[in-house]
Design an enzyme around this catalytic site. Structure first.
Site, PDB file in Angstrom:
ATOM      1  CG  HIS A  14      45.837  31.425  42.012  1.00  0.00           C
ATOM      2  ND1 HIS A  14      47.017  30.899  42.485  1.00  0.00           N
ATOM      3  CD2 HIS A  14      44.935  31.285  43.019  1.00  0.00           C
ATOM      4  CE1 HIS A  14      46.845  30.453  43.722  1.00  0.00           C
ATOM      5  NE2 HIS A  14      45.593  30.683  44.071  1.00  0.00           N
ATOM      6  CB  SER A  15      48.904  32.911  36.241  1.00  0.00           C
ATOM      7  OG  SER A  15      48.976  31.513  36.489  1.00  0.00           O
TER       8      SER A  15
END
Length: 658
Positions: free
Chosen positions: A292-293
């Site tokens: 995930h960013s």
């Protein structure tokens, strides 16, 4: 004679069983039923092939007197800082290019050089995931001497030379030299992609070959010959296990009879999102773009959950319409909706919990939000909303002029009012709720972001509401923002406020389901509406973000489930359906294999992959824990095994529904 008769009966039974399991259509037999295990086995074989093709990961080794006991890990490189300034100590600061408005963090201190021919050297590891910004300061004066930007390669060996300029003693020159070339850490992904692409091409060629008339006639004659043998053997007295209603016993046929309009593209899309989710949750080869960013922006991992929410909304409308058209009362259906939502939430809290493998959970630290909890609440709100305002779908509208207008939207105007009210609540709370110690309307990550001004404001109003309602101990303790922004407060990406926008996304999925059902006999009308939704949602996303990762009005952010994140991922979802619907359901060019099978058993696959994540053969001890190659192979094998399990369960007619 007795033995020969028995042997003949067994052979007859085997032929009868084979004839019963084969599809009446040679094309379906060749392309649909046999492709599932073949693809899963080929994925496993492709993983092994990738292992043999990939070179082992190399680590940077400096000279023994320069290494300074620095042990490199995955996504790291070795940096040797040479201070050639006599009598001047230096401090090197670092920050990632992907860390928006972050403060520099101290990396290493280097004492002043003793002799011109022997500079002081300090060894340190640096990150290779993103580009790095290095700043060299004079230690005593805290004044910047030089600054440079560079993208280091994994296990590379680099030297930063800080030396006086030849033009004058007061000027400083910083040069970066590559001592040893890095490894290509993306090589495993490239090879795995090429292997998969090759398999797709080969399978597509075989399907094309099987669709030719000559091959098709040969297959038909073979099937007819087997059927003739079965009839001859049955006349001789051998018992036949072939059921004349075997086609009706096939799970796909049963589903078609129970549900008048079951779309294979919906299950394929669900399976695609689920398989990507399994691969990402298992680690995705430990690549940063499969994680995930850290805050704003999108990675592959940020795509899968909203896709699952979107397709859940489509399924809600399609299944509810089928149930109500069969005469089920709304009150009884409401009870089923409430029970299913309750089970999803309970499974998420009790079974799929991030700490269940670490020992007994304590009541004061159990995480309350989660993926299944978010799905349970979203499902309940959207399903109840559709149930209260449900209207029968017209059987045919090909002759009605209104079918060329906005029937699928105008028939849902009460639901749209509720959705717009919910979105107004999200906007009001996000931008106008006072948060102690934080600026109103703050959307940042806190920590070292925003120049370190708001270290404890992670998530703004969303984080504040979760901490206020649920408490710090009941939230996710290691959010993705800790990677780059070094946040210290708990933050949950599946929190309370973000649930509002997941409801919005599920309702956009409901809209897709209505398009598919309202215009089920008009392929062109469906494709036009999917295209229109793609364009509208895409333009909204562009307006909200100003085509920037961080500078827009509302950036795309998975942690916040911002409205721009919802519109962008919904745009992608409509586009995927725009491709899948004509390819899978209209033209039949692709059966959805292998994604169709996990899509038919989504809850079982999701819960199973979470529970058995740390068990063999889904995980085993790696020879090199710091190798992307080995992690990628392990994760591909584990994902392929769940595809194979889903196919076996499909063939055994085992479906876990709650």
């Amino acid at each position: 004679m007795t033995g020969g008769s028995s042997l003949r009966r067994r052979r007859a039974e085997e032929r009868s069983s084979a004839a019963g399991t084969e599809s009446s259509s040679p094309r379906e037999s060749a392309g649909g039923m046999g492709a599932g295990p073949a693809l899963a086995v080929l994925l496993l074989a492709g993983s092994v092939l990738s292992a043999t093709l990939l070179a082992p990961g190399r680590r940077a080794e400096a000279d023994p007197d320069e290494k300074r006991n620095v042990e490199l890990k995955m996504d790291q490189a070795l940096l040797l800082v040479h201070n050639e300034l006599l009598g001047t100590s230096l401090t090197v600061y670092w920050k990632s290019e992907s860390c928006y408005q972050c403060t520099f963090q101290p990396l290493v201190n280097i004492s002043h050089g003793g002799k011109p021919s022997k500079p002081s050297v300090a060894a340190v590891s640096v990150s290779t995931q993103h580009g790095s910004i290095l700043q060299v300061n004079y230690t005593l004066e805290e004044e910047a001497a030089c600054r440079l930007e560079y993208k280091f390669g994994e296990f590379g060996n680099y030297s930063l030379l800080v030396q006086p300029a030849s033009s004058g003693a007061s000027e400083i020159v910083c040069d970066l030299v590559v001592n040893e070339n890095p490894v290509d850490s993306n090589l495993p992904v490239i090879i795995a992609f090429l292997v998969g692409l090759t398999l797709i091409i080969v399978i597509s060629f075989l399907r094309l070959l099987l669709s030719l008339d000559d091959v098709n006639n040969w297959i038909s004659k073979t099937i007819a010959s087997r059927e003739t043998d079965r009839l001859i053997n049955s006349e001789l007295g051998s018992p036949s296990r072939a059921d004349p209603l075997s086609a009706d016993c096939h799970p796909e046929t049963r589903r078609t009879s129970a549900l008048p309009y079951r779309l294979r593209c919906v299950d394929t899309f669900r399976g695609l999102a689920l398989i990507l989710m399994v691969f990402v949750n298992y680690g995705g080869g430990k690549y940063w773009y499969f994680k995930h960013s850290s805050w704003n922006g999108l990675t592959v991992a940020d795509l899968v959950f909203p896709w699952f929410v979107f397709i859940m909304g489509s399924s809600i409308f399609l299944s509810m319409t089928s149930i109500l058209q069969r005469g089920c009362s709304k009150f009884k259906l409401l009870g089923k909706i409430a029970w299913r939502s309750f089970l999803l939430i309970c499974i998420g809290i009790i079974i799929v919990n991030p700490n269940y493998c670490l020992g007994p959970l304590s009541w004061d630290k159990v995480r309350i939000p989660g993926v299944l909890q978010r799905l349970g609440v979203t499902y309940f709100v959207v399903a109840v909303l559709e149930l209260f305002f449900w209207k029968p779908v017209p059987d045919s509208c090909t002759l009605e002029r209104s079918c060329f207008s906005l029937r699928d939207i105008t028939s849902s105007w009460p639901q749209w009012l509720v959705i717009l009210m919910l979105e107004s609540i999200w906007l009001a709370l996000t931008f106008f709720l006072p948060v102690p110690g934080c600026p109103t309307g703050y959307l940042g990550p806190g920590g070292i972001g925003d120049l370190g001004k708001y270290p404890h404001c992670t998530g703004g109003a969303a984080g504040y509401i979760d901490r206020l309602l649920l408490g710090d101990n009941h939230l996710y303790q290691h959010p993705s923002s800790t990677v780059l922004y070094h946040t210290e407060v708990a933050y949950d990406p599946e929190g309370v406020l973000g649930t509002i926008n997941s409801i919005v996304m599920a309702f956009l999925g409901v809209q897709a389901g209505k398009i598919l059902l309202y215009y089920k006999d008009q392929t062109k009308a469906i494709l036009i509406r999917f295209t229109a939704w793609c364009c509208i949602l895409g333009l909204i996303s562009i307006a909200l973000t100003k085509m920037s990762a961080n500078e827009g009005f509302i950036p795309i952010n998975k942690n916040l489930w911002s409205i721009s994140y919802v519109t962008m991922l919904s745009c992608f979802s409509f586009f995927i359906l725009l491709v899948l619907f004509p390819v899978v359901d209209v033209k039949g060019l692709w059966t959805g294999t292998p994604f169709f099978y996990p899509g038919m058993n989504s809850i079982l696959v999701y819960v199973g992959h979470e529970v058995f994540e740390d068990y063999f053969p889904f995980q085993w001890k790696l020879t090199d824990e710091q190798s992307h190659k080995e992690h990628l192979i392990q994760n591909i094998v584990a994902t392929a095994l769940w595809v194979l399990i889903a196919y076996i369960l499909y063939k055994k007619k085992v479906f876990w529904k709650i």
